[in-house]
Design a protein around this motif. Structure first.
Motif, PDB file in Angstrom:
ATOM      1  N   PRO A 185       0.743  -1.095   0.192  1.00 22.81           N
ATOM      2  CA  PRO A 185      -0.059   0.078   0.070  1.00 22.81           C
ATOM      3  C   PRO A 185       0.987   1.153   0.007  1.00 22.81           C
ATOM      4  CG  PRO A 185      -0.234  -1.091   2.118  1.00 22.81           C
ATOM      5  CD  PRO A 185       0.608  -2.150   1.134  1.00 22.81           C
ATOM      6  N   ILE A 186       2.113   1.137   0.632  1.00 25.18           N
ATOM      7  CA  ILE A 186       2.874   2.415   0.546  1.00 25.18           C
ATOM      8  C   ILE A 186       3.141   2.886  -0.827  1.00 25.18           C
ATOM      9  CG2 ILE A 186       5.102   3.332   1.373  1.00 25.18           C
ATOM     10  CD1 ILE A 186       4.452   2.004   3.950  1.00 25.18           C
ATOM     11  N   VAL A 187       3.535   1.711  -1.505  1.00 22.46           N
ATOM     12  CA  VAL A 187       3.759   1.896  -2.950  1.00 22.46           C
ATOM     13  C   VAL A 187       2.633   2.446  -3.811  1.00 22.46           C
ATOM     14  CG1 VAL A 187       4.764   0.712  -4.954  1.00 22.46           C
ATOM     15  CG2 VAL A 187       5.723   0.308  -2.779  1.00 22.46           C
ATOM     16  N   ARG A 188       1.439   1.950  -3.609  1.00 19.65           N
ATOM     17  CA  ARG A 188       0.377   2.547  -4.318  1.00 19.65           C
ATOM     18  C   ARG A 188       0.204   3.852  -3.967  1.00 19.65           C
ATOM     19  NH1 ARG A 188      -1.784  -2.400  -2.247  1.00 19.65           N
ATOM     20  NH2 ARG A 188      -3.287  -1.091  -1.162  1.00 19.65           N
ATOM     21  N   THR A 190       2.348   6.155  -2.706  1.00 14.44           N
ATOM     22  CA  THR A 190       3.518   7.017  -3.286  1.00 14.44           C
ATOM     23  C   THR A 190       3.224   7.241  -4.897  1.00 14.44           C
ATOM     24  OG1 THR A 190       4.823   6.141  -1.547  1.00 14.44           O
ATOM     25  CG2 THR A 190       5.984   7.375  -3.127  1.00 14.44           C
ATOM     26  N   ALA A 191       2.878   6.088  -5.431  1.00 17.18           N
ATOM     27  CA  ALA A 191       2.596   6.062  -7.073  1.00 17.18           C
ATOM     28  C   ALA A 191       1.529   7.199  -7.316  1.00 17.18           C
ATOM     29  CB  ALA A 191       2.257   4.861  -7.359  1.00 17.18           C
ATOM     30  N   CYS A 192       0.533   7.258  -6.540  1.00 19.59           N
ATOM     31  CA  CYS A 192      -0.476   8.254  -6.758  1.00 19.59           C
ATOM     32  C   CYS A 192      -0.032   9.623  -6.748  1.00 19.59           C
ATOM     33  CB  CYS A 192      -1.699   7.998  -5.751  1.00 19.59           C
ATOM     34  SG  CYS A 192      -2.682   6.476  -5.930  1.00 19.59           S
ATOM     35  N   GLY A 193       0.789   9.971  -5.663  1.00 25.30           N
ATOM     36  CA  GLY A 193       1.144  11.356  -5.598  1.00 25.30           C
ATOM     37  C   GLY A 193       2.248  11.633  -6.509  1.00 25.30           C
ATOM     38  N   THR A 194       3.187  10.638  -6.969  1.00 27.84           N
ATOM     39  CA  THR A 194       4.003  10.952  -7.811  1.00 27.84           C
ATOM     40  C   THR A 194       3.560  11.320  -9.146  1.00 27.84           C
ATOM     41  OG1 THR A 194       5.942   9.775  -6.706  1.00 27.84           O
ATOM     42  CG2 THR A 194       6.101  10.221  -9.166  1.00 27.84           C
ATOM     43  N   LEU A 195       2.321  10.276  -9.707  1.00 29.72           N
ATOM     44  CA  LEU A 195       1.864  10.205 -10.974  1.00 29.72           C
ATOM     45  C   LEU A 195       1.233  11.586 -10.931  1.00 29.72           C
ATOM     46  CD1 LEU A 195       1.474   9.070 -13.598  1.00 29.72           C
ATOM     47  CD2 LEU A 195      -0.704   7.832 -12.751  1.00 29.72           C
ATOM     48  N   ALA A 196       0.353  12.017 -10.092  1.00 30.32           N
ATOM     49  CA  ALA A 196      -0.428  13.384 -10.090  1.00 30.32           C
ATOM     50  C   ALA A 196       0.502  14.451 -10.336  1.00 30.32           C
ATOM     51  CB  ALA A 196      -1.252  13.379  -8.685  1.00 30.32           C
ATOM     52  N   HIS A 197       1.875  14.493  -9.553  1.00 36.15           N
ATOM     53  CA  HIS A 197       2.764  15.459  -9.890  1.00 36.15           C
ATOM     54  C   HIS A 197       3.424  15.681 -11.197  1.00 36.15           C
ATOM     55  CE1 HIS A 197       5.948  18.141  -9.042  1.00 36.15           C
ATOM     56  NE2 HIS A 197       6.763  17.343  -9.789  1.00 36.15           N
ATOM     57  N   LEU A 198       3.429  14.328 -11.993  1.00 38.27           N
ATOM     58  CA  LEU A 198       4.049  14.241 -13.279  1.00 38.27           C
ATOM     59  C   LEU A 198       2.886  14.513 -14.239  1.00 38.27           C
ATOM     60  CD1 LEU A 198       6.196  10.871 -12.975  1.00 38.27           C
ATOM     61  CD2 LEU A 198       6.965  13.204 -12.584  1.00 38.27           C
ATOM     62  N   ILE A 199       1.822  14.193 -14.005  1.00 34.04           N
ATOM     63  CA  ILE A 199       0.560  14.511 -14.991  1.00 34.04           C
ATOM     64  C   ILE A 199       0.583  16.082 -15.150  1.00 34.04           C
ATOM     65  CG2 ILE A 199      -1.787  14.443 -15.551  1.00 34.04           C
ATOM     66  CD1 ILE A 199      -1.580  11.521 -14.658  1.00 34.04           C
ATOM     67  N   THR A 200       0.578  16.707 -13.779  1.00 34.89           N
ATOM     68  CA  THR A 200       0.489  18.310 -13.785  1.00 34.89           C
ATOM     69  C   THR A 200       1.675  18.824 -14.584  1.00 34.89           C
ATOM     70  OG1 THR A 200      -0.763  17.939 -11.897  1.00 34.89           O
ATOM     71  CG2 THR A 200       0.388  20.009 -12.052  1.00 34.89           C
ATOM     72  N   LYS A 201       2.952  18.396 -14.192  1.00 35.31           N
ATOM     73  CA  LYS A 201       3.910  19.093 -14.928  1.00 35.31           C
ATOM     74  C   LYS A 201       3.928  18.902 -16.604  1.00 35.31           C
ATOM     75  CE  LYS A 201       6.741  20.593 -11.718  1.00 35.31           C
ATOM     76  NZ  LYS A 201       7.367  21.928 -11.832  1.00 35.31           N
ATOM     77  N   ASP A 226      -9.618   1.995  -2.933  1.00 35.34           N
ATOM     78  CA  ASP A 226      -8.738   1.051  -2.480  1.00 35.34           C
ATOM     79  C   ASP A 226      -9.278   0.757  -1.129  1.00 35.34           C
ATOM     80  OD1 ASP A 226      -5.670   0.090  -3.264  1.00 35.34           O
ATOM     81  OD2 ASP A 226      -6.164   0.287  -1.006  1.00 35.34           O
ATOM     82  N   VAL A 227      -8.750  -0.351  -0.580  1.00 34.35           N
ATOM     83  CA  VAL A 227      -9.422  -0.743   0.957  1.00 34.35           C
ATOM     84  C   VAL A 227      -8.436  -0.071   1.841  1.00 34.35           C
ATOM     85  CG1 VAL A 227     -10.297  -3.059   0.175  1.00 34.35           C
ATOM     86  CG2 VAL A 227      -7.830  -2.563   0.834  1.00 34.35           C
ATOM     87  N   VAL A 228      -7.374   0.465   1.440  1.00 37.55           N
ATOM     88  CA  VAL A 228      -6.576   1.320   2.382  1.00 37.55           C
ATOM     89  C   VAL A 228      -6.944   2.642   2.568  1.00 37.55           C
ATOM     90  CG1 VAL A 228      -4.443   1.823   3.133  1.00 37.55           C
ATOM     91  CG2 VAL A 228      -4.820  -0.432   2.363  1.00 37.55           C
ATOM     92  N   ALA A 229      -7.207   3.300   3.631  1.00 35.53           N
ATOM     93  CA  ALA A 229      -7.705   4.617   3.701  1.00 35.53           C
ATOM     94  C   ALA A 229      -6.326   5.621   3.160  1.00 35.53           C
ATOM     95  CB  ALA A 229      -8.033   4.923   4.947  1.00 35.53           C
ATOM     96  N   GLU A 230      -5.271   5.598   3.272  1.00 39.99           N
ATOM     97  CA  GLU A 230      -4.423   6.376   2.819  1.00 39.99           C
ATOM     98  C   GLU A 230      -4.058   6.525   1.366  1.00 39.99           C
ATOM     99  OE1 GLU A 230      -3.573   5.622   7.181  1.00 39.99           O
ATOM    100  OE2 GLU A 230      -3.953   4.290   5.339  1.00 39.99           O
ATOM    101  N   VAL A 231      -4.247   5.200   0.579  1.00 36.06           N
ATOM    102  CA  VAL A 231      -4.165   4.908  -0.725  1.00 36.06           C
ATOM    103  C   VAL A 231      -5.449   5.428  -1.447  1.00 36.06           C
ATOM    104  CG1 VAL A 231      -4.110   3.157  -2.588  1.00 36.06           C
ATOM    105  CG2 VAL A 231      -2.896   2.854  -0.261  1.00 36.06           C
ATOM    106  N   ARG A 232      -6.593   5.173  -0.589  1.00 34.74           N
ATOM    107  CA  ARG A 232      -7.770   5.786  -1.409  1.00 34.74           C
ATOM    108  C   ARG A 232      -7.820   7.213  -1.545  1.00 34.74           C
ATOM    109  NH1 ARG A 232     -10.687   2.960   1.850  1.00 34.74           N
ATOM    110  NH2 ARG A 232     -11.352   4.591   3.364  1.00 34.74           N
TER     111      ARG A 232
END
Length: 249
Positions: A185-188, A190-201, A226-232
């Protein structure tokens, strides 16, 4: 755990036979991996104290620790354990004493392989000495980042994703997106935050509207539930970026 168990067997039954060729290969493999890790750190040229260098330093130390675990099979376990403890000591005298014990207790070949890692050499010198004994891979920072995005250890992957975001490596958007469905879940997240930043750029630099691939949109919608709140939460934030409309004059 296996190395520790075998060492205990050797302590209780000194005459038990252990294949020295197998032990030598295992020790050599861990020491080579320790040199390889600091070679990657040298190639990445990242400032100390940031996530990825810290994670790789931990990997480097764990490789050395496992090499010593394996050495407990062959040498007095109590002595090797004391050496390991002193190598991590804040006292320079304790560390120097530990290095002296290593040089005196271990066999000539074992000492030759380990000593450059333990002595107070600059990292570049350690890599050079390691390359004289093992095949050590060298690569560009970009190549290491791509390789570490496929690392089997989730924390290394998460730290690499964080670095991709920090360095705004927009070209890695597709690679980052593959981690939206990672097991960890930490990878998922982190991937969400990173991808959002890259798409914006990417959108900010584009000269025409950027269309999101339909499959990516479907995956992001799944992550947003996602079942994990932080990932969701991270998935919902990413979805708002993916579904945002861009306008160009």
């Amino acid at each position: 755990a296996v190395a520790r168990a075998i060492a205990r067997v050797r302590e209780r039954v000194p005459d038990v036979i252990v294949d020295d060729v197998v032990i030598d290969a295992a020790i050599g493999s861990e020491i080579r991996a320790a040199y390889q890790t600091i070679a990657a750190l040298e190639d990445l040229e990242l400032p100390p104290g940031t996530l990825l260098p810290e994670a790789l330093e931990v990997r480097h130390r764990s490789r050395i620790a496992l090499a010593f675990r394996l050495l407990e099979i062959r040498h007095p376990a109590a002595t090797i354990r004391l050496v390991c403890a002193n190598l991590d000591s804040e006292s320079k005298a304790a560390r120097a004493n530990a290095i002296e014990v290593v040089d005196n207790v271990l066999g000539k070949d074992e000492s030759r392989l380990l000593m450059p890692l333990l002595e107070d050499h600059p990292r570049a010198a350690k890599v050079r000495l390691g390359a004289e004994m093992f095949p050590i891979e060298r690569a560009s920072a970009a190549a290491w980042i791509e390789r570490l995005l496929s690392d089997p250890h989730p924390w290394i992957v998460a730290c690499t994703l964080h670095l991709v975001r920090e360095q705004s490596r927009v070209a890695l958007r597709a690679r980052v997106a593959t981690h939206l469905v990672a097991r960890d879940p930490i990878v998922r997240e982190t991937a969400c935050g990173t991808l959002a930043h890259l798409i914006t750029k990417h959108r900010a630099a584009a000269t025409k509207p950027v269309e999101m691939p339909p499959e990516l949109v479907r995956v992001v919608k799944r992550v947003a539930t996602d079942v994990v709140a932080e990932v969701r939460l991270a998935g919902v934030a990413l979805l708002s970026v993916v579904e945002a409309r861009t306008h160009h004059e």
